[in-house]
Design a protein around this motif. Structure first.
Motif, short mmCIF file in Angstrom:
data_model
loop_
_atom_site.label_atom_id
_atom_site.label_comp_id
_atom_site.label_asym_id
_atom_site.label_seq_id
_atom_site.Cartn_x
_atom_site.Cartn_y
_atom_site.Cartn_z
N THR A 36 -50.73 -37.45 41.67
CA THR A 36 -51.60 -37.48 40.45
C THR A 36 -52.63 -37.01 40.44
O THR A 36 -53.79 -37.34 39.14
N GLY A 37 -53.72 -37.60 41.23
CA GLY A 37 -55.14 -37.35 41.12
C GLY A 37 -55.57 -35.69 40.43
O GLY A 37 -56.71 -35.94 40.40
N TYR A 40 -56.25 -36.41 37.02
CA TYR A 40 -57.88 -36.96 36.78
C TYR A 40 -58.48 -36.24 37.31
O TYR A 40 -59.56 -36.24 35.94
N ARG A 41 -58.47 -34.82 37.64
CA ARG A 41 -59.38 -34.45 38.31
C ARG A 41 -59.36 -33.09 36.99
O ARG A 41 -60.48 -32.98 36.56
N ALA A 101 -63.86 -37.29 38.10
CA ALA A 101 -62.35 -38.03 38.61
C ALA A 101 -62.47 -39.27 38.46
O ALA A 101 -61.62 -40.36 38.20
N SER A 102 -63.25 -39.75 39.68
CA SER A 102 -63.21 -41.18 40.29
C SER A 102 -63.71 -41.90 39.13
O SER A 102 -63.66 -43.30 38.40
N SER A 105 -61.46 -42.14 35.40
CA SER A 105 -60.56 -43.24 36.31
C SER A 105 -60.22 -43.98 35.63
O SER A 105 -59.30 -44.78 35.77
N ARG A 111 -56.47 -44.19 31.95
CA ARG A 111 -55.10 -44.25 32.77
C ARG A 111 -54.06 -44.66 31.72
O ARG A 111 -52.94 -43.71 32.33
N GLY A 131 -51.50 -41.20 45.13
CA GLY A 131 -52.01 -41.79 44.18
C GLY A 131 -52.32 -42.92 44.54
O GLY A 131 -52.85 -42.55 45.49
N ARG A 132 -53.20 -43.60 43.55
CA ARG A 132 -53.36 -45.08 44.20
C ARG A 132 -53.38 -45.78 43.55
O ARG A 132 -53.18 -47.58 44.27
N ASP A 133 -52.03 -45.94 42.12
CA ASP A 133 -51.94 -47.34 42.00
C ASP A 133 -50.13 -46.96 41.30
O ASP A 133 -49.88 -46.98 40.64
N ARG A 159 -61.35 -34.50 55.63
CA ARG A 159 -61.73 -33.79 53.87
C ARG A 159 -62.42 -32.97 54.30
O ARG A 159 -62.72 -31.18 53.55
N ARG A 182 -66.99 -43.38 46.37
CA ARG A 182 -65.73 -43.42 45.58
C ARG A 182 -64.99 -44.39 46.38
O ARG A 182 -63.97 -45.03 45.43
N ASP A 186 -62.76 -46.90 43.26
CA ASP A 186 -62.20 -46.54 43.30
C ASP A 186 -61.18 -48.45 43.14
O ASP A 186 -60.65 -48.89 42.92
N ARG A 189 -62.92 -51.28 40.14
CA ARG A 189 -62.10 -51.39 38.75
C ARG A 189 -61.58 -51.75 38.26
O ARG A 189 -60.54 -52.97 39.43
O1 DC Z 1 -56.06 -37.94 44.62
P1 DC Z 1 -57.61 -37.69 44.39
O2 DC Z 1 -58.90 -37.68 45.37
O3 DC Z 1 -57.58 -36.33 44.11
O4 DC Z 1 -57.99 -38.36 43.27
C1 DC Z 1 -59.20 -37.81 42.24
C2 DC Z 1 -60.14 -39.75 41.51
O5 DC Z 1 -58.90 -39.79 40.76
C3 DC Z 1 -59.56 -40.80 42.33
O6 DC Z 1 -61.41 -40.67 43.13
C4 DC Z 1 -59.44 -42.17 41.84
C5 DC Z 1 -59.03 -41.46 41.48
N1 DC Z 1 -57.16 -41.35 40.99
C6 DC Z 1 -56.52 -42.85 40.46
O7 DC Z 1 -57.73 -43.74 40.00
N2 DC Z 1 -55.02 -43.03 40.45
C7 DC Z 1 -54.64 -42.10 40.99
N3 DC Z 1 -53.10 -42.48 40.83
C8 DC Z 1 -55.00 -40.78 41.33
C9 DC Z 1 -56.13 -40.44 41.34
#
Ligand code: DC
Length: 232
Positions: A36-37, A40-41, A101-102, A105, A111, A131-133, A159, A182, A186, A189
């Motif tokens: 899912t990132g 956003y990218r 992306a950060s 997002s 979102r 992803g994150r959420d 990384r 980041r 992240d 927010r």
């Molecule tokens: O996983 P990534 O590094 O490719 O994600 C890039 C940015 O996208 C990350 O800094 C926060 C955002 N992101 C998000 O807010 N929610 C997600 N489900 C996935 C990524």
């Protein structure tokens, strides 16, 4: 509704090994992988292409409505982001796009625009979403929820190695500073911040290898497939 095959949500901070873990899980289970990132990218890259500043929330949100975002499945079980029908390869993977992306997002409109796509991609189950959420917002009813953590230093080290293997050279200390920034952005927010779902399994992978993490998740998948039968 019960799905014939589970939704597996893998959340966690940048560089924690979500991608490698998710890719391996999807491969072994024969499930679809959704990064899912990458969405956003994709938004960040499209904004840069069209001269839209990442600071301009209204313009970035408006851009989301015009964008065509999707994934093309690859033979190896992975999926590549398609931005307006085009695979932009590693253009979305640069440290600059990580920051972009950060930033984008954090916008609620972005979102919201990306939520439907993610749900659509996962609703049938048999899918690993990273992803994150995912466990908190996208699929709060996911059958398996893993929240991966690892120290910022270890994540920066991983990384750098990953980017170097793709021919992208970066400075370790600079990357560590970016990862910390980041993490901060992240997780603080206002909307869908990075945090584990209450029912997520939290796993610190600092000193675990890929195999150990994958095995842990496979056990979770197995236990959700065969719930314990109560005996009288
Ligand atoms: O996983 P990534 O590094 O490719 O994600 C890039 C940015 O996208 C990350 O800094 C926060 C955002 N992101 C998000 O807010 N929610 C997600 N489900 C996935 C990524």
């Amino acid at each position: 509704m019960t799905r014939p095959r589970p939704v597996i949500a893998i959340d966690g901070p940048a560089g924690v090994g979500k991608s490698t873990t998710s890719r391996e899980l999807a491969r072994r289970l024969g499930y679809t992988l959704v990064d899912t990132g990458a969405l956003y990218r994709g938004v960040a890259l499209a904004a840069r292409d069209r001269g839209v500043s990442w600071d301009d929330e209204a313009a970035v949100v408006a851009l989301c409505d015009q964008l065509e975002l999707g994934f093309a499945s690859q033979e190896d079980g992975t999926a590549r982001l398609l931005l307006d029908g085009r695979d932009r390869g590693d253009d979305i993977r640069t440290p600059e796009m990580s920051s972009g992306a950060s930033q984008v997002s954090a916008y609620p409109g972005v979102r919201r625009a990306l939520l439907g796509i993610q749900r659509q991609l996962g609703e049938q189950g048999g899918v690993v979403l990273e992803g994150r959420d995912i466990g908190t917002v996208v699929f709060p009813d996911a059958e398996v929820k893993l929240f991966l953590t690892a120290s910022a230093e270890e994540r920066a080290r991983r990384r750098v190695k990953d980017l170097e293997s793709r021919g992208i050279v970066v400075d370790h200390d600079e990357l560590l500073a970016q990862i910390r920034a980041r993490d901060e952005a992240d997780s603080t927010r206002a909307i869908a911040p990075l945090r584990p779902a209450e029912d997520a399994v939290i796993l610190d992978s600092t000193s675990l290898d890929l195999e150990a993490v994958v095995r842990h998740v496979l056990e979770l998948v197995e236990s959700c497939r065969s719930p314990a039968i109560d005996t009288p």
